[in-house]
Design a protein around this motif. Sequence first.
Motif, PDB file in Angstrom:
ATOM      1  N   HIS A  51     -11.829 -78.742 -23.519  1.00  0.00           N
ATOM      2  CA  HIS A  51     -10.493 -78.021 -23.851  1.00  0.00           C
ATOM      3  C   HIS A  51      -9.479 -78.867 -22.915  1.00  0.00           C
ATOM      4  CE1 HIS A  51      -7.097 -75.222 -23.225  1.00  0.00           C
ATOM      5  NE2 HIS A  51      -7.241 -74.870 -21.970  1.00  0.00           N
TER       6      HIS A  51
ATOM      7  N   GLU B  13      -6.579 -78.824 -21.580  1.00  0.00           N
ATOM      8  CA  GLU B  13      -6.220 -78.272 -19.939  1.00  0.00           C
ATOM      9  C   GLU B  13      -6.924 -78.745 -19.022  1.00  0.00           C
ATOM     10  OE1 GLU B  13      -3.284 -74.800 -20.547  1.00  0.00           O
ATOM     11  OE2 GLU B  13      -5.258 -74.144 -21.091  1.00  0.00           O
TER      12      GLU B  13
ATOM     13  N   ASN C  53      -9.544 -76.199 -18.088  1.00  0.00           N
ATOM     14  CA  ASN C  53      -9.408 -75.019 -17.513  1.00  0.00           C
ATOM     15  C   ASN C  53     -10.456 -74.592 -17.830  1.00  0.00           C
ATOM     16  OD1 ASN C  53      -7.900 -74.461 -19.176  1.00  0.00           O
ATOM     17  ND2 ASN C  53      -6.361 -73.225 -17.767  1.00  0.00           N
TER      18      ASN C  53
ATOM     19  N   HIS D 129     -11.307 -69.960 -18.074  1.00  0.00           N
ATOM     20  CA  HIS D 129     -11.191 -68.787 -19.104  1.00  0.00           C
ATOM     21  C   HIS D 129     -12.380 -68.354 -19.338  1.00  0.00           C
ATOM     22  CE1 HIS D 129      -7.501 -70.457 -20.941  1.00  0.00           C
ATOM     23  NE2 HIS D 129      -8.043 -71.685 -20.710  1.00  0.00           N
TER      24      HIS D 129
HETATM   25 ZN    ZN Z   1      -6.746 -73.676 -20.837  1.00  0.00          ZN
END
Ligand code: ZN
Length: 133
Positions: free
Chosen positions: A78, A80, A82, A86
């Motif tokens: 992913h 981002e 993070n 999630h």
């Molecule tokens: Zn994210």
Amino acid sequence: MKTEKLDIITDGHTQMKNITDAVQDAVTRSGVRSGICTVFVPHTTAAVTINENADPDVVRDFTMEINKIVPWEDGYRHFEGNSAAHLKSSMIGFSEQILIEDGKLLLGVWQGIYFVEFDGPRHRHLYVKIMED
Ligand code: ZN
């Protein structure tokens, strides 16, 4: 009954913030004596749960262990960065329902409602919907 939006400011990367009083205040403002209170978190890296409010080490142990179960770095893709947040949000969940009797949340003696931050600190919010019998 109108949906209430409550602001939450978190100050840790992973943090359990006791929101029981804020939710009870929303119930009191509603004037509802008997019904159901739904708390909903409209974020993808935060959650809401109910757990012990007496010994602060429960919160410490909870955050320590969930960060071991889902480590921050684990080859996620992913963009981002993070993904762990999630995953943990879906594991814990985005809503809770609590019964209301005599104008009070029908929580157990040792229970508190916690907003759970997994990618803070951030300015967050949650929704509270109160439905009368
Ligand atoms: Zn994210």
